[in-house]
Design a protein around this motif. Structure first.
Motif, short mmCIF file in Angstrom:
data_model
loop_
_atom_site.label_atom_id
_atom_site.label_comp_id
_atom_site.label_asym_id
_atom_site.label_seq_id
_atom_site.Cartn_x
_atom_site.Cartn_y
_atom_site.Cartn_z
N VAL A 1 44.27 26.85 44.54
CA VAL A 1 43.09 26.61 45.37
C VAL A 1 42.08 27.75 45.18
N ALA A 2 42.59 28.99 45.14
CA ALA A 2 41.69 30.13 44.95
C ALA A 2 40.97 30.01 43.62
N PHE A 3 41.73 29.60 42.61
CA PHE A 3 41.12 29.48 41.30
C PHE A 3 40.06 28.36 41.29
N ALA A 4 40.36 27.26 41.97
CA ALA A 4 39.39 26.17 42.04
C ALA A 4 38.15 26.62 42.81
N LEU A 5 38.34 27.46 43.84
CA LEU A 5 37.19 27.98 44.57
C LEU A 5 36.32 28.85 43.66
N LYS A 6 37.01 29.60 42.77
CA LYS A 6 36.26 30.42 41.81
C LYS A 6 35.32 29.52 41.01
N ARG A 7 35.88 28.42 40.56
CA ARG A 7 35.06 27.49 39.77
C ARG A 7 33.85 26.98 40.58
N GLU A 8 34.09 26.65 41.86
CA GLU A 8 32.99 26.19 42.71
C GLU A 8 31.94 27.27 42.87
N PHE A 9 32.41 28.51 43.09
CA PHE A 9 31.47 29.63 43.25
C PHE A 9 30.67 29.83 41.97
N GLN A 10 31.36 29.69 40.83
CA GLN A 10 30.65 29.82 39.55
C GLN A 10 29.54 28.79 39.44
N LYS A 11 29.85 27.57 39.83
CA LYS A 11 28.86 26.50 39.73
C LYS A 11 27.61 26.86 40.54
N LEU A 12 27.85 27.45 41.72
CA LEU A 12 26.74 27.76 42.61
C LEU A 12 26.09 29.10 42.27
N GLY A 13 26.70 29.84 41.31
CA GLY A 13 26.19 31.16 40.99
C GLY A 13 26.40 32.12 42.16
N ARG A 14 27.52 31.92 42.90
CA ARG A 14 27.75 32.71 44.10
C ARG A 14 28.74 33.83 43.78
N LEU A 15 28.51 35.01 44.35
CA LEU A 15 29.39 36.17 44.10
C LEU A 15 30.77 35.95 44.69
N ARG A 16 31.78 36.45 43.97
CA ARG A 16 33.14 36.38 44.53
C ARG A 16 33.49 37.79 44.99
N THR A 17 33.68 37.96 46.29
CA THR A 17 33.91 39.31 46.80
C THR A 17 35.36 39.49 47.19
N GLU A 18 35.78 40.79 47.16
CA GLU A 18 37.16 41.09 47.50
C GLU A 18 37.43 40.77 48.96
N SER A 19 36.38 40.97 49.80
CA SER A 19 36.61 40.73 51.22
C SER A 19 36.86 39.25 51.49
N GLU A 20 36.35 38.40 50.67
CA GLU A 20 36.62 36.97 50.85
C GLU A 20 37.98 36.60 50.27
N PHE A 21 38.19 36.96 49.00
CA PHE A 21 39.38 36.46 48.31
C PHE A 21 40.64 37.29 48.62
#
Ligand SMILES: Nc1ncnc2c1ncn2[C@@H]1O[C@H](COP(=O)(O)OP(=O)(O)OP(=O)(O)O)[C@@H](O)[C@H]1O
Ligand SMILES: [Mg+2]
Length: 618
Positions: free
Chosen positions: A581-601
């Protein structure tokens, strides 16, 4: 009138002499010379004529035809002569002989003139002049080529068939024209305008035999229509979707022997009406009533459906008269026409699948109730249907917050199909095209009970611009058109937009319910995550609280991430895990050009941090 051996093939000196002697003032073979012969025949001719005139009141096809076309006895006589020749090859040979030309087997205009020249007051060839009754009723055709005097005249083929006792419809009728048998047309002929929204109800106003036709497109189609109605004694019902063009106006004014009914959903402009007396009948509602339901399906009206007579007719046919198949047949109504213009969704999800704050959910339920209750409130209690007879709803909010899902849920709740129209594909840069596209959609939708869903509504309802160029001006016309169309639309329309502030004020006034969609809060996200994995999906160790707390995302992203994780799991032959699920969220964030932060993940951060695609180990 003495032809030579090579009649019609050459012009001899003898003939020239004869013709010269016949010139006015020179004396010659005039009526006077044949007078003794005519006189000797006069008693027989008089007796034959009397019998003929007497027969015109009889039941024979010819007599009926003459009466329906309103022919005077002399005109009927001309038609009888033409028909007598037309139906007999021998008589054609006689005609060729008399007319001195083998290429002229039918009576010419000159011959008609000569034939009746001795009868005072007989119209002779004028019986087939363009404005004469025989021509207005399209019973006789006159050749269009060559010198006037040698143009041949003949009854139209349909007339000959009718005289031979065959009543097949004229093959030249406009496509779509149909005859409906019934008692003969009422006397006297008149012109009736019938207006009302429902075509079947309009037809019910007309009694007796009818010829129902769209507006003819060519002179040939007009001729066939007039002729058919005259011969079969039918009332012509013209189904109009536009005001009468001038050619139609003239035809109808010129055929006063026929009853015409102009059937249209809107009133016809006065200045487009034919120049003859008319009366008008306006129908308020075309809603099918108890006896219509009884006749069509043998059941009392089903309160769940509000069908017009036209719709009921179609539904009954689609259901094969079986009331049990009514719901499917009603759904089928809009299919076909609308399927070409919109995407049909059979609702599968219900209220439980939609996670929204209580107030929004309540608003949506009110929307459904508004549609369900309009019979009681408008029809029974008499509230004025403002701003429109239907229900117009606006859903606004960011992408992925459940606007489309909510429309599906409402459609499902009402037992209707959802038709999704992408407005950006309807709006055309070509002037006038947008209206045409919209008109197609609205009129197709009007044939069925459905939820019409316009996505990307701002493409059309965006703030009307100050007119700065020609296209802006047309864009404003498009909006004006749509507003007016919305007001008249009786069904339920849902518009969705991402930008609420961008909606035109004039449009906002037409909205009966407006619902704001916001990104879900943590408890809502928890519920959406929980609903994102169907019961059949293999899951292992999913921490939904963590997902809901950590990721401030919309339902759309949750849904996509769950789906992405499921595909990964299926591909790798394992269950859906937190890592996937985390990896799939990464893909979604990539699509949106959204930063992936340590505090979230947090503990999954290493997994999603890199640019390369290292799939999770498990
Ligand atoms: N509030 C919600 N409750 C439950 N599921 C939701 C919700 N919002 C979104 N979803 C899920 O996300 C999917 C996509 O949402 P939907 O298409 O309805 O968003 P939208 O608001 O129409 O977005 P867009 O503006 O991009 O069209 C839905 O099919 C559903 O699975
Ligand atoms: Mg949507």
């Amino acid at each position: 009138m003495l032809p030579h051996d090579f009649a019609g093939l050459y012009v001899g000196g003898e003939e020239v002499d004869r013709i010269l002697r016949g010139l006015p003032g020179l004396g010659g073979a005039t009526v006077d010379k044949v007078r003794p012969l005519l006189d000797s025949l006069a008693p027989a001719v008089a007796a034959a004529r009397e019998a003929f005139v007497g027969s015109l009141t009889g039941p024979e096809p010819f007599a009926r035809m003459a009466r329906r076309a309103g022919l005077a006895p002399a005109e009927a006589e001309v038609l009888a002569v033409l028909a007598a020749v037309e139906l007999s090859p021998q008589r054609m040979r006689l005609l060729a002989y008399v007319q001195d030309n083998v290429a002229l087997p039918r009576p010419t205009l000159a011959t008609l003139g000569r034939m009746f020249a001795a009868d005072d007051g007989h119209p002779g060839e004028r019986a087939v002049a363009p404005g004469a009754a025989l021509r207005r009723a399209e019973l006789v055709e006159v050749g269009a080529d060559g010198p006037w005097a040698t143009r041949m005249c003949a009854p139209a083929p349909r007339v000959s068939w009718a005289l031979r006792g065959d009543d097949s419809a004229d093959p030249g009728l406009p496509p779509g024209a149909r005859r409906v048998a019934g008692p003969a047309a009422p006397d006297p002929p008149h012109l009736l305008l019938v207006t009302g929204a429902d075509a079947a109800s309009r037809l019910r106003v007309v009694t007796g035999g009818t010829l129902i036709s769209p507006l003819p497109a060519t002179p040939g189609e007009w001729a066939a229509l007039v002729r058919e109605a005259t011969l079969a004694g039918l009332v012509v019902v013209l189904e109009l979707d536009q005001p009468l063009p001038p050619a139609a106006r003239e035809r109808i004014a010129a055929t006063r022997h026929l009853t015409w009914v102009l059937s249209a959903d809107k009133e016809l402009p006065l200045d487009t009406l034919p120049d003859r007396p008319w009366s008008e009948e306006r129908l308020d509602s075309g809603t099918a009533e108890a006896d219509d339901w009884q006749g069509a399906l043998g059941i009392p009206p089903d309160p769940g459906y509000r069908l017009t007579r036209s719709q009921l007719g179609l539904v009954a046919a689609a259901a094969g008269g079986d009331p049990g198949r009514l719901p499917d047949a009603v759904r089928r109504l809009a299919g076909g026409h609308l399927d070409a213009l919109a995407v049909r969704v059979r609702p599968r999800r219900g209220w439980v699948d939609l996670v929204l704050p209580p107030d929004q959910t309540a608003q949506l339920r009110e929307l459904a109730a508004r549609y369900r209750g309009r019979d009681i409130v408008y029809d029974r209690w008499g509230f004025p249907p403002l701003p429109s007879t239907g229900v117009v709803a606006l859903f606004s909010g960011p992408s992925g917050t459940g606007k489309t899902l909510a429309a599906e849920v409402i459609a499902g709740d009402l037992g209707l199909d959802l038709y999704k129209v992408d407005l950006s594909s309807v709006v055309s840069k070509y002037i006038g095209e947008t209206e045409k596209n919209l008109e197609r959609i609205f009129s197709a939708a009007a044939s069925g009970d459905l939820v019409l869903f316009f996505d990307e509504a701002d493409a059309l309802f965006g703030k009307r611009s100050e007119v700065s160029d020609a296209h802006d001006r047309y864009a404003n016309i498009e909006v004006a058109y749509l507003l007016q169309r919305l007001e008249a639309y009786p069904g339920i329309v849902v518009m969705a937009t991402n930008l609420q502030g961008n909606i035109d004020q004039a449009f906002v006034r037409r909205i009966s319910v407006s619902v704001d969609f916001e990104p879900p809060d943590e408890p809502q996200r928890r519920l959406i995550w929980a609903g994102a994995f169907p019961p059949g999906a293999p899951v292992a160790g999913l921490d939904l609280d963590f997902l809901a707390r950590q990721f401030k995302v919309t339902g759309g992203i949750i849904h996509n991430a769950a789906l992405g994780a499921a595909f990964r799991a299926a591909d790798e032959g394992g269950p859906v895990t937190m890592e996937r699920v985390a990896f799939a969220l990464k893909r979604e964030f990539q699509k949106l050009g959204r930063l992936r932060t340590e505090s979230e993940f947090e503990r999954y951060f290493d997994l999603v941090n890199g640019v390369d695609d290292v799939a999770p180990a498990r």
